[in-house]
Motif scaffolding. Structure first.
Motif, mmCIF file in Angstrom:
data_model
loop_
_atom_site.group_PDB
_atom_site.id
_atom_site.type_symbol
_atom_site.label_atom_id
_atom_site.label_comp_id
_atom_site.label_asym_id
_atom_site.label_seq_id
_atom_site.Cartn_x
_atom_site.Cartn_y
_atom_site.Cartn_z
ATOM 1 N N GLY A 227 0.841 -1.209 0.000
ATOM 2 C CA GLY A 227 0.000 0.000 0.000
ATOM 3 C C GLY A 227 0.867 1.247 0.000
ATOM 4 N N PRO A 228 0.274 2.428 -0.247
ATOM 5 C CA PRO A 228 1.044 3.676 -0.175
ATOM 6 C C PRO A 228 1.643 3.878 1.220
ATOM 7 N N THR A 229 2.760 4.598 1.311
ATOM 8 C CA THR A 229 3.461 4.768 2.601
ATOM 9 C C THR A 229 2.590 5.406 3.683
ATOM 10 N N ILE A 335 11.694 7.370 -0.302
ATOM 11 C CA ILE A 335 11.208 6.596 -1.461
ATOM 12 C C ILE A 335 10.709 7.535 -2.556
ATOM 13 N N HIS A 336 9.942 8.560 -2.149
ATOM 14 C CA HIS A 336 9.342 9.484 -3.114
ATOM 15 C C HIS A 336 10.412 10.264 -3.871
ATOM 16 N N ASN A 337 11.515 10.585 -3.178
ATOM 17 C CA ASN A 337 12.563 11.387 -3.811
ATOM 18 C C ASN A 337 13.604 10.558 -4.551
ATOM 19 N N LEU A 338 13.540 9.244 -4.382
ATOM 20 C CA LEU A 338 14.464 8.384 -5.122
ATOM 21 C C LEU A 338 13.715 7.639 -6.222
ATOM 22 N N ASN A 339 12.664 8.268 -6.737
ATOM 23 C CA ASN A 339 11.856 7.662 -7.804
ATOM 24 C C ASN A 339 11.368 6.266 -7.418
ATOM 25 N N ASN A 340 10.765 6.173 -6.257
ATOM 26 C CA ASN A 340 10.147 4.931 -5.754
ATOM 27 C C ASN A 340 11.131 3.791 -5.540
#
Length: 588
Positions: A227-229, A335-340
């Motif tokens: 699921g989303p973080t 995660i969001h800033n490392l392209n997932n």
């Protein structure tokens, strides 16, 4: 004051229900509700308890079913915590889910999740508790499977709800038992605690094992990371997974006289703690490590319930909520800033590029380890001290100490791999915006101050316990050993080539018994079904009852009715012999 608390609780419920229809204002609404919910705390800390009941909805000869709220220390303390964490997570998700086309629907789901959790913690009878219990199950199913275009997300959502259904059988069994032999009202139940049978208790333990992902029903929790973080953060900190332990804390008065139940909780909790901590050290997915750490901490809470210390379990539940939510939100920021990218081996040098997130991550990890004067220390240290001073079970003490060392190991592993060294991915450096940092800042302050505040507000007179200095410092020693082991392992192995895990690591990495229900049982069932359909149906049934069976039935009948047996060689031989005999007889 008697009328203020119920009014506030009802206001919170109504406002949350209204917020579901206005998701764009949810953040401000929850912030206000959090501030309002702080008012009744002082009143309930003095062990005052209130009950609020409506007129019966269903009248039966033995039970009157009504909506009834209980406002005691547990519910009034946990309500602001759940609101505070949801407020932070909803603010964070406005940034995290910006690109999602249904982000308002996502906020609605989070709000309904919160409402169902509040129903559990304020329920005064088993029916109401069951409604909230099923509610969090359904919402977790919808939220874990949010990205339902992915097969893994669908599988994880199904896994979560199926494992929970297994546990729910226990809760349904307990409710049915209490309806027939006792009462489903909490107060009436507590009065009759001497009479309770072992069967409803086993049901309660099964329910808590399913919901709080204790050993044997644990595989759904790491899978829920699909699921989303923000969902993971809410699911693992203040809702859903703590509901199982909360149930046992709430109904502790009916259990504490039963030695079988207490020992079961103790052993189950200790096994879960060490097993999940060992599994976390073998993973490299940041969210899975944190998820297994949740299972480990829930095992610690379960151990405390088994040691007859429900208040300590509740204290750890409170402090754990803050640093666990912060750990998840920090990992979400990474995660969001490392392209997932979720693999910690692909991160590195993030202390330079994302200094604030990294600082918060460090504080959260230290709090989880139980570093002095952070909130985790006050609960974790006290738990282990209580365990060591108990004469119940030395095996549990040893297991818990190993788990403490391992929890320091995986926390240090996360910090060293993600923040130090050099960057191992090409990622865009972004400015850490207010939307992301404000919720993290709040959670960080709570993680640092919550323990001290609790200590200042509740422990007016402490009990003097004399113990050797080595035992007093045991938790700290275990943590330091874990940190040193992790650091040495990191320094020795970070430059080596990756290689296959050995058998023990592979067992923990595959969550030990994950393979049994998900691979072994399914493959065995498939093979048996296959053999039944092919060998049994085709070979045996068709051989005996099909064409061959028909032939076997007809042949003896044909033989009876005629001498013609279709044996050409025999006929030819008989014909030849007969001809020769006739010729011989004729010529002689």
């Amino acid at each position: 004051m008697n009328w203020v608390t119920p009014t506030i609780i009802l206001t919170i419920f109504l406002s949350l229900i209204m917020s579901v229809f206005q998701p764009h204002n949810a953040k401000k609404n929850i912030m206000l509700l959090f501030l309002i919910s702080l008012i009744p705390i002082n009143f309930t800390l003095n062990n005052n308890e209130l009950m609020l009941s409506l007129a019966p909805l269903i009248t039966m000869p033995t039970e009157n079913i009504n909506i009834s709220l209980t406002l005691d220390t547990l519910s009034t303390l946990f309500t602001p915590i759940a609101l505070f964490i949801t407020w932070s997570i909803i603010e964070f998700s406005t940034w995290y889910m910006t690109t999602d086309p249904h982000n308002h629907k996502f906020t609605k789901y989070l709000l309904i999740f919160l409402i169902t959790m509040l129903v559990i913690i304020t329920a005064n009878n088993m029916y109401q508790l069951f409604i909230g219990w099923e509610g969090v199950g359904i919402m977790s199913f919808l939220l874990i499977g949010w990205w339902n275009g992915r097969q893994d997300a669908n599988m994880a959502a199904l896994q979560a709800i199926i494992y929970n259904r297994i546990g729910d059988i226990g809760l349904i069994m307990t409710t049915a038992w209490l309806m027939t032999s006792s009462s489903i009202n909490m107060q009436e139940l507590m009065i009759q605690h001497e009479m309770i049978n072992i069967i409803p208790m086993i049901g309660l333990l099964a329910a808590a094992t399913g919901k709080s992902a204790q050993f044997s029903l644990h595989p759904w929790l790491p899978s829920a990371m699909e699921g989303p973080t923000p969902v993971s953060a809410l699911l693992h900190s203040s809702t859903m997974v703590v509901a199982g332990v909360f149930l046992l804390i709430r109904l502790h008065p009916i259990m504490y006289n039963n030695n079988i139940m207490m020992t079961s909780c103790l052993l189950l909790g200790a096994t879960t703690t060490v097993f999940a901590a060992a599994a976390a050290t073998t993973h490299s997915d940041i969210k899975k490590i944190i998820a297994l750490s949740t299972t480990s901490q829930l095992g610690l809470m379960m151990t405390m319930v088994g040691l007859n210390q429900p208040t300590l379990a509740f204290l750890h539940m409170i402090t754990h909520s803050f640093f666990k939510a912060m750990l998840f939100l920090c990992s979400g920021s990474y995660i969001h800033n490392l392209n997932n990218e979720q693999d910690i081996r692909m991160m590195g040098g993030l202390l330079k590029t994302m200094p604030m997130t990294s600082s918060f991550m460090t504080i959260a990890n230290f709090s989880l380890m139980g570093m002095p004067f952070l909130s985790g220390f006050y609960s974790k240290d006290t738990i282990i001290e209580t365990l060591i001073n108990s004469h119940t079970n030395s095996w549990v003490i040893m297991i818990t100490m190993i788990a403490t060392i391992l929890s320091a190991c995986y926390s240090t592993k996360i910090m060293l791999t993600t923040m130090t060294g050099y960057p191992r991915t090409h990622h865009k450096i972004h400015n850490e915006t207010k939307t992301t940092m404000n919720p993290l800042m709040r959670l960080m302050l709570a993680s640092v101050l919550m323990g001290t505040l609790t200590k200042a507000s509740t422990l007016q007179t402490t009990t003097m316990t004399t113990m050797p200095k080595s035992i007093k410092l045991m938790t700290l020693t275990a943590t330091m050993v874990g940190i040193m082991l992790s650091k040495d392992t990191h320094n020795m192995t970070h430059h080596l080539m990756p290689k296959n895990l050995n058998k023990l690591s592979l067992m923990f990495n595959q969550l030990a018994f994950f393979n049994i229900p998900h691979r072994t049982i399914t493959m065995t069932t498939l093979k048996i079904s296959q053999q039944m359909s092919t060998e049994l149906m085709d070979l045996w049934a068709m051989e005996n009852w099909g064409p061959k069976g028909l032939l076997n039935t007809l042949t003896p009948t044909i033989h009876l009715s005629t001498q013609q047996k279709n044996m050409i060689k025999n006929y030819m031989t008989m014909f030849t012999i007969s001809m020769i005999l006739i010729l011989l007889m004729t010529f002689t």
